[in-house]
Design an enzyme around this catalytic site. Structure first.
Site, PDB file in Angstrom:
ATOM      1  N   GLU A   1       1.963   6.207   6.881  1.00 30.82           N
ATOM      2  CA  GLU A   1       3.360   6.329   6.429  1.00 30.82           C
ATOM      3  C   GLU A   1       4.040   7.546   7.062  1.00 30.82           C
ATOM      4  OE1 GLU A   1       4.370   3.767   5.153  1.00 30.82           O
ATOM      5  OE2 GLU A   1       2.491   2.893   4.418  1.00 30.82           O
TER       6      GLU A   1
ATOM      7  N   GLY B   1       0.847  -1.184   0.000  1.00 27.84           N
ATOM      8  CA  GLY B   1       0.000   0.000   0.000  1.00 27.84           C
ATOM      9  C   GLY B   1       0.883   1.235   0.000  1.00 27.84           C
TER      10      GLY B   1
ATOM     11  N   GLU C   1       7.374   3.648   3.881  1.00 24.89           N
ATOM     12  CA  GLU C   1       7.709   4.866   4.612  1.00 24.89           C
ATOM     13  C   GLU C   1       9.125   5.378   4.418  1.00 24.89           C
ATOM     14  OE1 GLU C   1       6.997   1.838   5.998  1.00 24.89           O
ATOM     15  OE2 GLU C   1       8.344   1.374   7.665  1.00 24.89           O
TER      16      GLU C   1
HETATM   17 ZN   LIG Z   1       3.739   0.615   8.145  1.00 24.27          ZN
END
Ligand SMILES: [Zn+2]
Length: 908
Positions: free
Chosen positions: A342, A305, A308
């Site tokens: 994130e 998805g 980071e």
């Molecule tokens: Zn995460």
């Protein structure tokens, strides 16, 4: 066991001639301490004569020697080396005896003629190349079709957890933090991005014109001290929009995407909420955002998805881009959530980092909890703090009730496969639930102060849970040491039973035992010597009594609700009298009970009923108030937990009367909500779900309405008037109740749709067909990545397996094509788990159990990160078989009883 395939390598000696050495340990030794890297990468976006894509690189790593040694080993995977040399601090070359690649553990090993001196600094220089594959790992290539129908290639990266070593040789464990000086090469019209702001882009290279002619080189500011897995590289011609935070100095925040996405303003939502969230986190954590800029980029092919990477966060398009005209309220919520997730990692994970992957939950549990806090701040109307119960608490409680679960702090984590397997519901959801429980118990101010002190102390450094707990302990008297360890060091969770004390009927008795979904499983296994599988439980509860005494008085004639507002990580059971008192309250006036508790009561009752702890006659009665309560939360909880009955009864004679009951429950909501897309955020989401429920359980009015809307669109394809919030439901129902015309229409749109959310709605609908030949053809399409992208194919399988008509065909197909499935998903993140879970969760016959056992045996070396999922599936199938023997008749007769009484009352 490692699933990494043989590297494409040349080395000075063959691996087989090397005698075993310390490098047979998969973990790096601690006696070489890297502190700075200089990395220069040149990804070539044009193929060679054989059609392969490559990147060239040079790298220098500076390290200190903590103990004298004759061996350097450093991670390297699938890289080919032209040159390796070592220098001391003055730059003088150090003589190398030999170097080789130890593929088994992904090491480059350098043997020296003499020992390196303790306390001295050295630098290892390499020149190498690697394939710029489309495998979504390390430095890789992604392709998209631009607005003119032209294929465009970009270079992008995904390092977490163990693929930085696929881009350049590095000490690729999170504890080896260092600073990085990055250089990236590119050709017009492309430019480069990395974690830090760029310093200068240079042209006109007269050295090696055959290699650098026509290229530009961008130099980036050195990074702060960070882990290798957070590095990020991009070469693309993407567009962006930018904004700034309100701090001093302001942080520049940019959202990058394909140029047409930017032109279409699909980055605007992300652009607007990002600085608000960053500002909020700075005040919430009490620690400033540490970098001068924050870039976020939407990547056409991305395994996750979001990721980071510090200062350059990457997303799949549906997690970052939003088009208000054609995307649903749910899509908007997803974008806000993933961004909030994130961005919270920029502190939790990036600024402070767990010592080792076994404490991944310190990253993911935090980010899971904080994503709700951040989204709630920027979108208060979303009721995120309520929704936590749906999306994380209930998921965690389901997975963690299996004997195959694991403690939050994982054991025996060494290989890349071990590490990949940790990106699961335990690290994310259970970790998040634990932190939410602490936050509620400690109170927001103490919770935040503990975090602030912890973040300040360990910035740019490494952490473990003891440090975290000690900082909370310092600001609050919470008894963290042994007590909270019962939650993180042993798997599972308890069911708390609150019932009348038979020896003292005025008082209540509160007991705990471990809860397991399989009633035949041994709750004492695996042994937990330190804690005896007992948990230190924070009891949140609500009496309807005016009681100043904290001792638990039995609420005779009234009721008590344990785990009020569902902050605790446990289930609650009661005696029949208290259950019935709660059910009476729900039917009289459900709003007297908090909405999170209404959700939790349904989820607890129906889950406990699966194991015989609550009678089904009582558990099913907890759903009856849904005829009056249209709220999103209890309805979603109910649909989720009832889906187990759907799965078990789907092919039994009870399904008819079960469908009638569901239709009876949903009809008032269906007629109340109408087909007009209006109301608040959750009402607009709920409408689509309500319509889908009504249609799925056979409402003729609903199906006809959906078909009319869909055929209106088919007649005028350029004008889709179906509201974004209804599209999932309408598309699926039109396909389910239609034939190849409807399917082909959706398929055609799917092939050309440029908006990723819409594309995913179309893709889900394709799995709704009931035509066997269409299902078969669709499965074949998934083998061709030009028809269905690899990153999407797994959800096609999961979607089809959720369709009773398609499940058998899909399971046959997957077993037949497992070589391909394994090649595509075997060593990556949790996609293979999703496929196995999604396709086996409805197994409930001895025959299906046999098939699954055979599958496990025949593919034992091809399960990769899915091995645990197969074990879980076996356990679940056995439990399902037992469930049908024990409860199918009971449920059938309750449903028949309700049906008869409703007919008598002329309601049905
Ligand atoms: Zn995460």
């Amino acid at each position: 066991v490692t699933t990494v395939s043989t590297a494409i390598t040349t080395s000075t000696v063959s691996t087989t001639t090397i005698s075993p050495g310390p490098w047979s340990d998969v973990r790096l030794p601690t006696y070489l301490v890297p502190y700075h890297y200089v990395v220069d990468l040149q990804p070539n976006l044009e193929p060679d004569s054989t059609g392969k894509y490559w990147f060239n690189g040079t790298s220098e790593v500076q390290f200190q020697v903590a103990n004298s040694t004759r061996f350097i080993y450093i991670h390297s995977n699938k890289l080919e080396y032209d040159d390796v040399y070592l220098a001391d601090e003055s730059g003088a070359a150090i003589s190398i005896a030999q170097w080789w690649l130890y593929d088994m553990n992904q090491f480059l090993i350098v043997e020296l003629d003499a020992e390196l001196v303790q306390g001295q600094n050295y630098s290892l220089h390499t020149q190498f190349k690697g394939e710029l594959a489309d495998d979504l790992t390390g430095l890789y290539r992604s392709t998209y079709t631009d607005i003119n129908g032209k294929d465009v290639i970009i270079a992008i990266s995904q390092m977490q957890p163990t693929d930085a070593r696929k881009s350049f040789p590095c000490f690729d464990e999170p504890a080896f933090k260092a600073t990085f000086k990055i250089f990236l090469w590119h050709k017009d019209p492309n430019y480069a991005l990395s974690n830090m702001p760029f310093v200068i882009t240079e042209v006109n290279w007269d050295i090696s014109p055959e290699r650098y002619g026509g290229w530009k080189r961008t130099e980036f500011e050195p990074t702060l001290r960070m882990s290798t897995y957070l590095l990020a590289f991009v070469v693309s011609e993407f567009g962006y929009e930018q904004s700034f935070t309100s701090g001093t100095p302001p942080v520049q925040t940019r959202i990058y995407a394909r140029p047409e996405q930017v032109l279409n303003h699909n980055v605007e939502y992300a652009k607007n909420i990002t600085p608000v969230i960053l500002d909020y986190y700075e005040s919430y954590f009490g620690v400033d955002y540490p970098l001068p800029k924050s870039d976020q980029i939407a990547v056409p092919d991305f395994a996750l998805g979001g990721m980071e990477n510090w200062g350059l966060v990457m997303y799949r398009e549906t997690a970052l881009l939003f088009d208000a005209a054609i995307n649903s309220a749910y899509s908007k919520q997803r974008v806000a959530r993933v961004i909030a997730h994130e961005l919270s990692h920029q502190w939790f994970g990036d600024l402070i980092t767990p010592l080792w992957w076994d404490e991944l939950w310190l990253n993911e549990g935090f980010a899971t909890f904080i994503e709700y806090i951040g989204t709630d701040y920027v979108e208060p109307g979303f009721r995120m703090m309520d929704q936590f119960v749906l999306y994380d608490l209930h998921d965690a409680l389901t997975v963690d009730a299996l004997t195959t679960s694991r403690p939050i702090i994982a054991e025996n984590v060494t290989t890349p496969d071990d590490i990949n397997a940790l990106f699961d519901d335990i690290s994310y959801s259970k970790g998040g639930c634990f932190i939410r429980m602490i936050s509620e118990f400690a109170g927001e101010e103490a919770f935040k102060l503990g975090l602030k002190n912890y973040l300040e102390e360990f910035s740019y450094g490494l952490v473990d849970h003891n440090q975290l707990f000690s900082y909370w302990e310092e600001v609050k008297w919470i008894f963290f040491w042994s007590d909270m360890d019962t939650w993180v060091n042993q798997m599972g969770y308890p069911v708390v039973t609150m019932k009348q004390n038979l020896d003292n009927p005025l008082m209540m008795e509160v007991l705990q035992e471990r809860f397991l979904l399989d009633p035949k499983a041994d709750p004492t296994l695996p042994e937990s010597p330190s804690f005896d599988i007992l948990y230190d439980i924070i009891i949140f509860y609500s009496y309807l009594l005016n009681n100043s005494d904290l001792s638990m008085v039995y609420p005779n004639g009234k009721y008590v609700i344990g785990n009020y507002e569902a902050f605790g990580y446990y289930r609650v059971n009661y005696d029949d009298a208290n259950w019935n008192a709660i059910i009476n309250q729900l039917s009289r006036n459900f709003s007297a009970i908090n909405v999170k508790s209404r959700s939790q009561i349904i989820d607890d009752a129906l889950t406990l009923a699966r194991t015989g702890l609550v009678k089904y006659e009582i558990a099913l009665k907890t759903t009856k108030f849904l005829r009056d309560d249209y709220d999103f939360l209890p309805w979603q909880s109910a649909l989720r937990v009832l889906s187990y009955l759907d799965d078990m009864l789907g092919r039994s004679e009870a399904y008819g009367v079960y469908s009638s009951y569901l239709l009876y429950l949903v009809e008032p909501a269906y007629y109340n909500l109408t087909w007009t897309d209006e109301g608040d955020h959750l009402q607009r989401q709920q409408r689509g779900s309500t319509i889908n429920t009504a249609c799925s359980y056979g409402s003729i009015d609903c199906i006809e309405h959906a078909q009319t809307l869909f055929h209106t669109w088919m007649a005028d394809p350029s004008n889709n008037t179906i509201s974004p919030n209804l599209r999932d439901a309408v598309y699926c129902q039109a396909v389910a109740n239609g034939g190849s015309d409807e399917w082909d229409f959706i398929w055609g749109r799917y092939q050309t749709e440029g908006d990723s959310h819409e594309k995913s709605a179309l893709q889900s609908a394709l799995a709704c067909t009931k035509q066997l030949w269409i299902i078969q053809r669709y499965l074949e399409y998934t083998l061709d990545s030009t028809l269905v992208r690899n990153q999407d194919a797994y959800s096609v399988y999961v979607g089809l397996c959720g369709n009773d008509y398609a499940r058998d065909l899909t399971w046959d197909f997957l077993r037949r094509e497992w070589d391909y499935i394994y090649e595509v998903y075997g060593s990556g993140f949790f996609r293979i788990n999703s496929i196995i879970e999604g396709c086996t969760s409805r197994f409930s016959t001895e025959f299906e159990l046999k098939e699954l056992e055979t599958f496990k045996e025949s593919r034992s070396d091809q399960l990769g990160t899915g091995a645990r999922s197969v074990d879980q599936a076996l356990e679940l199938t056995k439990t399902n078989i037992q469930w049908r023997t024990d409860y199918e008749d009971t449920v059938f007769s309750w449903l028949n009883y309700v049906r008869r009484s409703l007919i008598l009352n002329r309601i049905f």
